[in-house]
Structures are given as C-alpha cells and as structure tokens.
Design a protein around this motif. Sequence first.
Motif, mmCIF file in Angstrom:
data_model
loop_
_atom_site.group_PDB
_atom_site.id
_atom_site.type_symbol
_atom_site.label_atom_id
_atom_site.label_comp_id
_atom_site.label_asym_id
_atom_site.label_seq_id
_atom_site.Cartn_x
_atom_site.Cartn_y
_atom_site.Cartn_z
ATOM 1 N N LYS A 129 41.097 47.975 31.299
ATOM 2 C CA LYS A 129 41.635 46.708 30.810
ATOM 3 C C LYS A 129 41.035 46.352 29.441
ATOM 4 C CE LYS A 129 43.249 44.537 35.001
ATOM 5 N NZ LYS A 129 44.620 44.339 34.566
ATOM 6 N N GLU A 166 42.938 48.315 26.914
ATOM 7 C CA GLU A 166 44.256 47.692 26.704
ATOM 8 C C GLU A 166 44.137 46.470 25.800
ATOM 9 O OE1 GLU A 166 46.115 46.687 30.443
ATOM 10 O OE2 GLU A 166 45.763 48.713 31.236
ATOM 11 N N SER A 177 42.349 42.672 38.605
ATOM 12 C CA SER A 177 43.691 42.133 38.349
ATOM 13 C C SER A 177 43.701 40.604 38.263
ATOM 14 C CB SER A 177 44.675 42.611 39.422
ATOM 15 O OG SER A 177 44.291 42.124 40.692
ATOM 16 N N MET A 179 36.376 43.168 30.748
ATOM 17 C CA MET A 179 37.664 43.441 30.105
ATOM 18 C C MET A 179 37.593 43.265 28.592
ATOM 19 S SD MET A 179 40.237 41.765 32.941
ATOM 20 C CE MET A 179 39.562 40.126 32.776
#
Length: 177
Positions: A94, A97, A23, A66
């Motif tokens: 991630k 995404e 995160s 990511m």
Amino acid sequence: MQETVEKEYSPEYVSRLFDRMASTYGVLNYISSFGFTEIWRKRCINNLDLDQDENEKIGYDLMSGMGECFSLIKDQLPNCALTGLDISETMTNKAIENISKKRLTKIAVQQEDVFFNSLESNTADFITSAFGLKTFNHAQLQALAKEVYRLLKSNGKISFIEISIPNNSFLKPFFVF
C-alpha cells in the motif's frame, strides 16, 4: 501469561495483524482519532526541524505502514532520499501504491523487520516513526533505541509519535471508546 505476551509481540504475529488490518487501517485510524492522527503526524515531522541545505539528506521512516508520512517529509525536504521500512507485506504494498499515486520521488520501501534490516550504520540524517511503537514490548523498545542509535549519524535527528492511554479520568473513556 508470559507466553501470551511474547506471542503478541512476535514479528510473525505483528506482520499478520497488520496484513489483516491494512484494508481498513487508514480509515479506522482517522475516525477513531477524530482526525487527530493527521495533525499528530504533521507535528511529528515538523518537530524534526530539518534544514534544507546543499547536501542531500537521508532519512528512514520506521514502521512506515502505508507511507502516511512520506508526503509530509517530502514537503520539507523534496530532494531527500527516504526509505520506509515495515514488517507487513500488505502495508508495504500500500505504501508503494501511495508513492505512485502521489508521484513522490526518491523513496524506497522495504519489507523488513526493524531489528533485522539491511540499512547501513551511521547513514541517517533523520529517523521518524508515527504510531509504530505500540507493537513492541519493553525489551523490544530498548532494542529499537539501540537500532536507531546505530542508524543515526552523529548529528542526526529523530521524531517519533505514539498514542497512549491517558491517565486523566475525564479523557480516558474517550480514548478507550
């Protein structure tokens, strides 16, 4: 001491570590490097010096996190087939995404251990990795070199980048900070 070192580099430990860090990973990386991670990633990909020709290139981004390098690779080779490989489920999610947000195409993301993966031998025109080596001990780095050799075509190219602690007494405090 040996047990501690081995635990720190175990796939389970590394996977959980990056799941927890996901995160804040990108922001902290950027801030702690004073933005240089972006410059270094771009340099890493540019060092591949990939030629666009009529043949579709196949590339692997190992320890892809990511997917921070995906856009940079696609800028050079828009039609390449790219596979990102990472051990962390959260980082992999991630990456997926980010592919969607940036509308990138022909990119697969696989959550797998780099040492036990489903990638076929002698298939990669290029292999990249940005800041993934720090999670390995010496024996694992040797195993990674063998794995990269297994995956690369005979004329394949690699470009890896990692941060290390500088020996220079002036620079070292800034890095440690």
